[in-house]
Design a protein around this motif. Structure first.
Motif, PDB file in Angstrom:
ATOM      1  N   HIS A 157     -27.583  10.260  -7.348  1.00  0.00           N
ATOM      2  CA  HIS A 157     -27.500   9.080  -6.495  1.00  0.00           C
ATOM      3  C   HIS A 157     -26.051   8.828  -6.121  1.00  0.00           C
ATOM      4  N   GLU A 158     -25.778   8.716  -4.891  1.00  0.00           N
ATOM      5  CA  GLU A 158     -24.424   8.537  -4.419  1.00  0.00           C
ATOM      6  C   GLU A 158     -24.024   7.075  -4.555  1.00  0.00           C
ATOM      7  N   ILE A 159     -23.033   6.829  -5.416  1.00  0.00           N
ATOM      8  CA  ILE A 159     -22.537   5.485  -5.619  1.00  0.00           C
ATOM      9  C   ILE A 159     -21.476   5.227  -4.563  1.00  0.00           C
ATOM     10  N   PRO A 160     -21.644   4.207  -3.777  1.00  0.00           N
ATOM     11  CA  PRO A 160     -20.654   3.974  -2.725  1.00  0.00           C
ATOM     12  C   PRO A 160     -19.286   3.683  -3.320  1.00  0.00           C
ATOM     13  N   GLU A 161     -18.294   4.321  -2.751  1.00  0.00           N
ATOM     14  CA  GLU A 161     -16.938   4.139  -3.216  1.00  0.00           C
ATOM     15  C   GLU A 161     -16.414   2.776  -2.786  1.00  0.00           C
ATOM     16  N   THR A 162     -15.845   2.088  -3.744  1.00  0.00           N
ATOM     17  CA  THR A 162     -15.270   0.788  -3.422  1.00  0.00           C
ATOM     18  C   THR A 162     -13.820   0.982  -3.003  1.00  0.00           C
ATOM     19  N   ASP A 163     -13.442   0.383  -1.959  1.00  0.00           N
ATOM     20  CA  ASP A 163     -12.085   0.496  -1.466  1.00  0.00           C
ATOM     21  C   ASP A 163     -11.139  -0.259  -2.393  1.00  0.00           C
ATOM     22  N   VAL A 164     -10.115   0.464  -2.892  1.00  0.00           N
ATOM     23  CA  VAL A 164      -9.119  -0.140  -3.757  1.00  0.00           C
ATOM     24  C   VAL A 164      -8.099  -0.853  -2.877  1.00  0.00           C
ATOM     25  N   VAL A 165      -8.099  -2.147  -2.965  1.00  0.00           N
ATOM     26  CA  VAL A 165      -7.186  -2.930  -2.141  1.00  0.00           C
ATOM     27  C   VAL A 165      -5.848  -3.014  -2.861  1.00  0.00           C
ATOM     28  N   PRO A 166      -4.780  -2.471  -2.270  1.00  0.00           N
ATOM     29  CA  PRO A 166      -3.480  -2.541  -2.922  1.00  0.00           C
ATOM     30  C   PRO A 166      -2.984  -3.973  -3.032  1.00  0.00           C
ATOM     31  N   LYS A 167      -2.290  -4.234  -4.124  1.00  0.00           N
ATOM     32  CA  LYS A 167      -1.778  -5.577  -4.339  1.00  0.00           C
ATOM     33  C   LYS A 167      -0.737  -5.905  -3.290  1.00  0.00           C
ATOM     34  N   LYS A 168      -0.887  -7.060  -2.694  1.00  0.00           N
ATOM     35  CA  LYS A 168       0.032  -7.483  -1.654  1.00  0.00           C
ATOM     36  C   LYS A 168       1.378  -7.825  -2.267  1.00  0.00           C
ATOM     37  N   ILE A 169       2.433  -7.280  -1.672  1.00  0.00           N
ATOM     38  CA  ILE A 169       3.780  -7.496  -2.173  1.00  0.00           C
ATOM     39  C   ILE A 169       4.338  -8.785  -1.592  1.00  0.00           C
ATOM     40  N   ASP A 170       4.830  -9.634  -2.463  1.00  0.00           N
ATOM     41  CA  ASP A 170       5.490 -10.854  -2.023  1.00  0.00           C
ATOM     42  C   ASP A 170       6.981 -10.559  -1.865  1.00  0.00           C
ATOM     43  N   LEU A 192       9.537  -2.189  -3.561  1.00  0.00           N
ATOM     44  CA  LEU A 192       9.168  -1.153  -2.598  1.00  0.00           C
ATOM     45  C   LEU A 192       8.847   0.175  -3.265  1.00  0.00           C
ATOM     46  N   TYR A 193       9.658   0.589  -4.230  1.00  0.00           N
ATOM     47  CA  TYR A 193       9.499   1.913  -4.846  1.00  0.00           C
ATOM     48  C   TYR A 193       9.306   1.857  -6.364  1.00  0.00           C
ATOM     49  N   GLY A 194       9.213   0.667  -6.922  1.00  0.00           N
ATOM     50  CA  GLY A 194       9.101   0.570  -8.378  1.00  0.00           C
ATOM     51  C   GLY A 194       7.872   1.247  -8.940  1.00  0.00           C
ATOM     52  N   ALA A 227      23.595  -7.383  -5.019  1.00  0.00           N
ATOM     53  CA  ALA A 227      23.024  -6.387  -5.933  1.00  0.00           C
ATOM     54  C   ALA A 227      21.678  -6.856  -6.485  1.00  0.00           C
ATOM     55  N   ASP A 228      21.578  -8.148  -6.812  1.00  0.00           N
ATOM     56  CA  ASP A 228      20.307  -8.684  -7.306  1.00  0.00           C
ATOM     57  C   ASP A 228      19.234  -8.609  -6.228  1.00  0.00           C
ATOM     58  N   THR A 229      19.617  -8.903  -4.982  1.00  0.00           N
ATOM     59  CA  THR A 229      18.654  -8.810  -3.878  1.00  0.00           C
ATOM     60  C   THR A 229      18.210  -7.370  -3.650  1.00  0.00           C
ATOM     61  N   ALA A 230      19.139  -6.431  -3.721  1.00  0.00           N
ATOM     62  CA  ALA A 230      18.793  -5.018  -3.539  1.00  0.00           C
ATOM     63  C   ALA A 230      17.863  -4.530  -4.640  1.00  0.00           C
ATOM     64  N   ALA A 231      18.132  -4.936  -5.877  1.00  0.00           N
ATOM     65  CA  ALA A 231      17.268  -4.530  -6.991  1.00  0.00           C
ATOM     66  C   ALA A 231      15.861  -5.067  -6.814  1.00  0.00           C
ATOM     67  N   SER A 232      15.746  -6.325  -6.410  1.00  0.00           N
ATOM     68  CA  SER A 232      14.423  -6.927  -6.225  1.00  0.00           C
ATOM     69  C   SER A 232      13.666  -6.262  -5.076  1.00  0.00           C
TER      70      SER A 232
END
Length: 379
Positions: free
Chosen positions: A110-123, A238-240, A228-233
């Motif tokens: 039985h084919e279980i429909p794949e649920t779309d993984v919604v990526p967490k929205k970045i604030d 973005l790439y963490g 520097a704090d702004t760049a780190a955040s």
């Protein structure tokens, strides 16, 4: 009492009874006496097998199962038992196998429909970061225009005298809290809405370095806090997730690092901190005279300090080119980069990084400049 012996049939032992046998079974029931024995009710267990590729769908399989089970209920007499099994041997084995496969394998296929993984929205906290970064540009402007440090410190203390009572009232009065967050909530994080505002710690950190550090070191510390704090955040968000987390402690000194910090954020803070130190002392600092380090003379020290330390180390004259020039600026920039990355990632419990980042980064840079002063020429 009539006892029934259960009979186990697999999908390969059971075959669907023929229609003719079914009619004979029904007619025999009406002609027999009530004392006749009924055939034992079989218990069917199906073994897993692969679904036939010729299956005609769930509806056809259901019909076949129902018909098969109806046929089992009409196996009446013991005398007919041998005849039924003999006739069953002539039935189509493939049809019964298909029914068994349908019961056992339908769920597997039985084919279980794949649920779309919604990526967490970045604030991205854009309004907050714009305010954070703009303070750095304001600091550069005040430094280049020979702004009075005492005036700046006084204005910041005045602003703090208004912000602190308002923040206390916000935490005590739900009505004032709604008004406060309606006006300034877009500059606050969710974690700050139930605790003290980060602006308070920001002003305290800036006033500390302006009061206790030399002006050029204090300016670099404020720029590290702002940029520097702004760049780190930003790069951490973005790439963490694509980089490994930082270790629990630094390899040297075993300082605790926050588990939420990422390697991407650390690299961004380190590169930004190094660029700030290199650009400030290489381009902006010479517009003022009260400097801790200069390109020509390196770290400016008192004659008594230079006279007592350099001869003891066997160093005559300006030492290592007075720790100035590109060599000295490169060393300061590297230290500022490492200090910025580590200070931004430190886990100091409930202490806000807006307070700790300028104090720690400025203090470490000042300490390194004092160290370079051991190898500088007297003025």
């Amino acid at each position: 009492m009539i006892t029934r012996d259960p009979v186990l049939l697999s999908s390969h032992d059971f075959q669907r009874p023929s229609p003719s046998g079914r009619h004979r079974s029904r007619s025999s029931v009406s002609s027999r006496s009530l004392s006749s024995k009924r055939s034992p009710s079989p218990i069917i267990s199906f073994s897993p097998t692969t679904i036939s590729s010729e299956s005609k769908g769930v509806k056809n399989i259901t019909r076949k199962v129902i018909k098969t089970l109806e046929g089992l209920g009409h196996l009446d007499s013991t005398n007919m038992e041998e005849q039924e099994y003999e006739s069953d041997e002539k039935c189509d084995i493939g049809e019964a196998t298909e029914v068994a496969a349908a019961l056992n394998g339908a769920a597997l296929h039985h084919e279980i429909p794949e649920t779309d993984v919604v990526p967490k929205k970045i604030d991205w906290e854009i309004p907050r970061k714009l305010l954070h970064s703009s303070i750095g540009f304001g600091t550069v402007y005040l430094y280049m225009s020979n702004g009075d440090v005492k005036t700046v410190v006084f204005l910041l203390w005045t602003a703090l005298a208004v912000i602190v009572p308002a923040d206390i009232l916000r935490l005590q009065s739900p009505g004032f809290e709604r008004i406060y967050e309606r006006c300034l909530g877009f500059l606050m994080r969710e974690s700050e809405k139930k605790t003290s505002n980060g602006v308070i710690w920001y002003i305290l950190g800036v006033n500390f370095v302006l009061t206790f550090y030399p002006l050029d070191v204090a300016t670099v510390a404020i720029l590290i806090l702002s940029w520097a704090d702004t760049a780190a955040s930003t790069f951490g968000r973005l790439y963490g997730s694509q980089t490994r987390p930082l270790p629990p402690r630094t390899p040297i000194l075993r300082l605790p690092l926050a588990p939420r910090k990422s390697f991407a954020g650390f690299i961004a803070a380190a590169i930004t901190g190094a660029a700030i130190a290199f650009g400030f002392w290489g381009l902006l600092a010479p517009v003022r005279n009260d400097l801790t380090w200069t390109w020509d003379n390196g770290v400016l020290t008192s004659p008594s300090t230079s006279a007592s330390i350099l001869p003891a180390l066997g160093i005559a004259g300006p030492g290592f080119a007075g720790a100035g020039g590109f060599l000295g600026l490169g060393a300061i920039s590297m230290v500022a980069g490492v200090v910025s990355g580590v200070a931004e990632a430190l886990d100091l419990g409930s202490l806000d990084d807006n307070l700790t980042l300028p104090i720690i980064s400025g203090g470490c840079i000042l300490g390194f400049l004092k160290f370079l002063g051991l190898f500088s020429a007297p003025p």
